[in-house]
Design a protein around this motif. Structure first.
Motif, PDB file in Angstrom:
ATOM      1  N   GLU A 186     -43.873   3.314   1.861  1.00 62.23           N
ATOM      2  CA  GLU A 186     -43.421   2.285   2.794  1.00 62.23           C
ATOM      3  C   GLU A 186     -41.901   2.264   2.805  1.00 62.23           C
ATOM      4  O   GLU A 186     -41.260   2.452   1.776  1.00 62.23           O
ATOM      5  CB  GLU A 186     -43.936   0.918   2.357  1.00 62.23           C
ATOM      6  N   ASP A 187     -41.340   2.021   3.985  1.00 57.02           N
ATOM      7  CA  ASP A 187     -39.891   1.869   4.076  1.00 57.02           C
ATOM      8  C   ASP A 187     -39.518   0.576   3.374  1.00 57.02           C
ATOM      9  O   ASP A 187     -40.077  -0.475   3.662  1.00 57.02           O
ATOM     10  CB  ASP A 187     -39.434   1.796   5.535  1.00 57.02           C
ATOM     11  N   ARG A 188     -38.574   0.695   2.460  1.00 59.71           N
ATOM     12  CA  ARG A 188     -38.135  -0.495   1.738  1.00 59.71           C
ATOM     13  C   ARG A 188     -36.706  -0.805   2.114  1.00 59.71           C
ATOM     14  O   ARG A 188     -35.865   0.068   2.166  1.00 59.71           O
ATOM     15  CB  ARG A 188     -38.223  -0.272   0.234  1.00 59.71           C
ATOM     16  N   LYS A 189     -36.456  -2.067   2.368  1.00 61.40           N
ATOM     17  CA  LYS A 189     -35.105  -2.504   2.674  1.00 61.40           C
ATOM     18  C   LYS A 189     -34.333  -2.591   1.364  1.00 61.40           C
ATOM     19  O   LYS A 189     -34.870  -3.000   0.352  1.00 61.40           O
ATOM     20  CB  LYS A 189     -35.132  -3.870   3.350  1.00 61.40           C
ATOM     21  N   PRO A 190     -33.067  -2.200   1.369  1.00 59.13           N
ATOM     22  CA  PRO A 190     -32.291  -2.320   0.131  1.00 59.13           C
ATOM     23  C   PRO A 190     -32.175  -3.776  -0.287  1.00 59.13           C
ATOM     24  O   PRO A 190     -31.973  -4.648   0.550  1.00 59.13           O
ATOM     25  CB  PRO A 190     -30.925  -1.747   0.497  1.00 59.13           C
ATOM     26  N   SER A 191     -32.343  -4.007  -1.579  1.00 61.46           N
ATOM     27  CA  SER A 191     -32.224  -5.390  -2.051  1.00 61.46           C
ATOM     28  C   SER A 191     -30.812  -5.606  -2.560  1.00 61.46           C
ATOM     29  O   SER A 191     -30.332  -4.877  -3.409  1.00 61.46           O
ATOM     30  CB  SER A 191     -33.241  -5.682  -3.150  1.00 61.46           C
ATOM     31  N   GLY A 192     -30.172  -6.602  -2.016  1.00 63.49           N
ATOM     32  CA  GLY A 192     -28.804  -6.875  -2.419  1.00 63.49           C
ATOM     33  C   GLY A 192     -28.699  -8.153  -3.212  1.00 63.49           C
ATOM     34  O   GLY A 192     -27.625  -8.600  -3.547  1.00 63.49           O
ATOM     35  N   GLY A 193     -29.846  -8.781  -3.473  1.00 64.67           N
ATOM     36  CA  GLY A 193     -29.818 -10.052  -4.173  1.00 64.67           C
ATOM     37  C   GLY A 193     -29.076 -11.091  -3.369  1.00 64.67           C
ATOM     38  O   GLY A 193     -28.473 -11.999  -3.902  1.00 64.67           O
TER      39      GLY A 193
END
Length: 106
Positions: A81-88
């Protein structure tokens, strides 16, 4: 399509995995992902076989089998699955910090 192989010993090499799957057909490719920070194996891998019939035979034979002291989890790999970058980040996308997904083991 490829096969997901989980619950692997951290001592397993690509050659080890290739050898056990070769009993069920032609192994095209073996991947053992490693942790980006430590470089250590992550305890799972992916195997590509020549045909669907070979993949099915390997899955049926190896799922739940004990190998190198572990019970293997072997099944068809699902597409990543395409995952969005997590930036917190700040929660501006409507995400909350709570992970309450309704799951309960009670």
């Amino acid at each position: 399509m490829s096969i997901y192989v989980g619950n692997l010993s951290y001592a397993v090499t690509q050659e080890d995995l290739s050898a056990i799957f070769a009993e069920y057909g032609t192994v095209k490719r073996v991947q053992l992902p490693t942790d980006r920070e430590t470089g250590r194996p992550r305890g799972f891998g992916f195997v590509e076989m020549e045909t669907d019939a070979e993949e099915t035979a390997a899955i049926e034979a190896l799922d739940g089998a004990e190998w190198m002291g572990r019970d293997l989890k072997v099944n068809k790999a699902r597409p990543r699955e395409d995952r969005k970058p997590s930036g917190g980040g700040t929660g501006s996308r409507g995400y909350s910090s709570s992970r309450g997904g309704g799951y309960s083991d009670h």
